[in-house]
Design a protein around this motif. Structure first.
Motif, short mmCIF file in Angstrom:
data_model
loop_
_atom_site.label_atom_id
_atom_site.label_comp_id
_atom_site.label_asym_id
_atom_site.label_seq_id
_atom_site.Cartn_x
_atom_site.Cartn_y
_atom_site.Cartn_z
N VAL A 13 0.85 -1.19 0.00
CA VAL A 13 0.00 0.00 0.00
C VAL A 13 0.88 1.23 0.00
N SER A 14 0.32 2.33 -0.43
CA SER A 14 1.04 3.60 -0.39
C SER A 14 0.86 4.25 0.98
N GLU A 15 1.88 4.95 1.40
CA GLU A 15 1.79 5.65 2.68
C GLU A 15 0.62 6.62 2.64
N GLY A 16 -0.16 6.60 3.71
CA GLY A 16 -1.34 7.45 3.77
C GLY A 16 -2.62 6.78 3.30
N ALA A 17 -2.48 5.68 2.60
CA ALA A 17 -3.66 4.95 2.13
C ALA A 17 -4.25 4.14 3.26
N SER A 18 -5.49 3.71 3.06
CA SER A 18 -6.13 2.86 4.06
C SER A 18 -5.71 1.41 3.86
N LEU A 19 -5.90 0.63 4.91
CA LEU A 19 -5.45 -0.76 4.90
C LEU A 19 -6.52 -1.67 5.48
N GLU A 20 -6.71 -2.82 4.85
CA GLU A 20 -7.53 -3.86 5.45
C GLU A 20 -6.87 -5.20 5.21
N LEU A 21 -6.58 -5.91 6.29
CA LEU A 21 -6.00 -7.25 6.22
C LEU A 21 -7.08 -8.24 6.63
N ARG A 22 -7.22 -9.27 5.82
CA ARG A 22 -8.32 -10.21 6.03
C ARG A 22 -7.91 -11.40 6.89
N CYS A 23 -8.89 -11.86 7.66
CA CYS A 23 -8.68 -13.04 8.50
C CYS A 23 -10.01 -13.76 8.63
N ASN A 24 -9.99 -15.04 8.34
CA ASN A 24 -11.17 -15.90 8.55
C ASN A 24 -10.76 -17.07 9.43
N TYR A 25 -11.66 -17.51 10.27
CA TYR A 25 -11.36 -18.62 11.16
C TYR A 25 -12.41 -19.70 11.01
N SER A 26 -12.00 -20.88 11.40
CA SER A 26 -12.90 -22.02 11.39
C SER A 26 -12.93 -22.58 12.80
N TYR A 27 -14.09 -22.43 13.44
CA TYR A 27 -14.19 -22.87 14.82
C TYR A 27 -15.66 -22.99 15.17
N GLY A 28 -16.02 -23.99 15.96
CA GLY A 28 -17.42 -24.23 16.27
C GLY A 28 -18.08 -23.12 17.06
N ALA A 29 -17.40 -22.65 18.08
CA ALA A 29 -17.97 -21.58 18.90
C ALA A 29 -17.27 -20.28 18.56
N THR A 30 -17.62 -19.22 19.23
CA THR A 30 -16.91 -17.96 19.03
C THR A 30 -15.60 -18.03 19.78
N PRO A 31 -14.51 -17.99 19.06
CA PRO A 31 -13.22 -18.09 19.74
C PRO A 31 -12.77 -16.73 20.24
N TYR A 32 -11.68 -16.71 20.89
CA TYR A 32 -11.03 -15.47 21.23
C TYR A 32 -10.04 -15.16 20.11
N LEU A 33 -10.05 -13.93 19.65
CA LEU A 33 -9.34 -13.56 18.43
C LEU A 33 -8.29 -12.49 18.69
N PHE A 34 -7.19 -12.59 17.96
CA PHE A 34 -6.07 -11.69 18.18
C PHE A 34 -5.45 -11.28 16.85
N TRP A 35 -4.82 -10.11 16.86
CA TRP A 35 -3.91 -9.72 15.79
C TRP A 35 -2.57 -9.37 16.42
N TYR A 36 -1.52 -9.97 15.84
CA TYR A 36 -0.15 -9.68 16.25
C TYR A 36 0.60 -9.07 15.07
N VAL A 37 1.65 -8.31 15.39
CA VAL A 37 2.52 -7.75 14.36
C VAL A 37 3.96 -8.10 14.70
N GLN A 38 4.72 -8.43 13.67
CA GLN A 38 6.14 -8.69 13.87
C GLN A 38 6.94 -7.78 12.94
#
Lengths: 116, 114
Positions: A13-38
């Protein structure tokens, strides 16, 4: 089995632009969800987490994520990207949160490059 | 406050050799986790210590891997003998008190088996 999918391996992406990173999960119940950055040479840093309640969660560094149960998604967003946001981003699920062990299940990561 | 530290940062060994990775958690953290990321794949859980006891070792790939946490402080992960498929980045994380508290990660050890 529980799994996490990050469909985008690499995003630029270009600096200043908006960002969306996608994540889908497969789990029977509602899990606890996290985003980490390295960032290069660093350990994984927690950006934000969702346990329950308001489906839009705010994190550090101006990031937010929205939990959508109907889509089994937890996408990460930022309205204006800074060059320092270039890093690898990981979505993770804790399927047994609060139990005897809190092992995390990670996606494959999305590598974000920021163009000046 | 010092974060989670791991040693060495990189290790290159021949197939069949032994390697020992070390993790020093944040002081006072009872929970210690090991994870591994093989090139291009997801980060996978290996095991979880609570103090010196193994709480969950369901992710350990096979008996060539041995993890210890003597005295409930630092932990070591030994691979003996190493195989090519053991190459990857090994992460350590620690958390305080109850297991569901935030996990703080170290920078990882990059292991290359030739």
């Amino acid at each position: 089995a529980q799994s996490v999918t990050q469909p985008d391996i690499h995003i630029t992406v270009s600096e200043g632009a908006s960002l969306e990173l996608r994540c889908n999960y497969s789990y029977g119940a509602t899990p606890y969800l996290f985003w980490y950055v390295q960032s290069p040479g660093q350990g994984l840093q927690l950006l934000l987490k969702y346990f329950s309640g308001d489906t839009l969660v705010q994190g550090i560094k101006g990031f937010e994520a929205e939990f959508k149960r109907s889509q089994s998604s937890f996408n990460l967003r930022k309205p204006s990207v800074h060059w320092s946001d270039a890093a690898e981003y990981f979505c993770a699920v804790a399927p047994n949160y609060g139990g005897a062990t809190n092992k995390l299940i990670f996606g494959t990561g999305t590598l974000l490059a920021v163009q000046p | 406050e010092a974060g989670v530290t791991q040693f060495p940062s990189h290790s290159v060994i021949e197939k069949g050799q032994t390697v020992t990775l070390r993790c020093d958690p944040i002081s006072g953290h009872d929970n210690l986790y090991w994870y591994r990321r093989v090139m291009g794949k997801e980060i996978k859980f290996l095991l979880h210590f609570v103090k010196e006891s193994k709480q969950d070792e369901s992710g350990m790939p096979n008996n060539r891997f041995l993890a210890e946490r003597t005295g409930g402080t630092y932990s070591t992960l030994k691979v003996q003998p190493a195989e090519l498929e053991d190459s990857g980045v090994y992460f350590c994380a620690s958390s305080q008190g109850l297991s569901y508290n935030e996990q703080f990660f170290g920078p990882g050890t990059r292991l290359t088996v030739l």
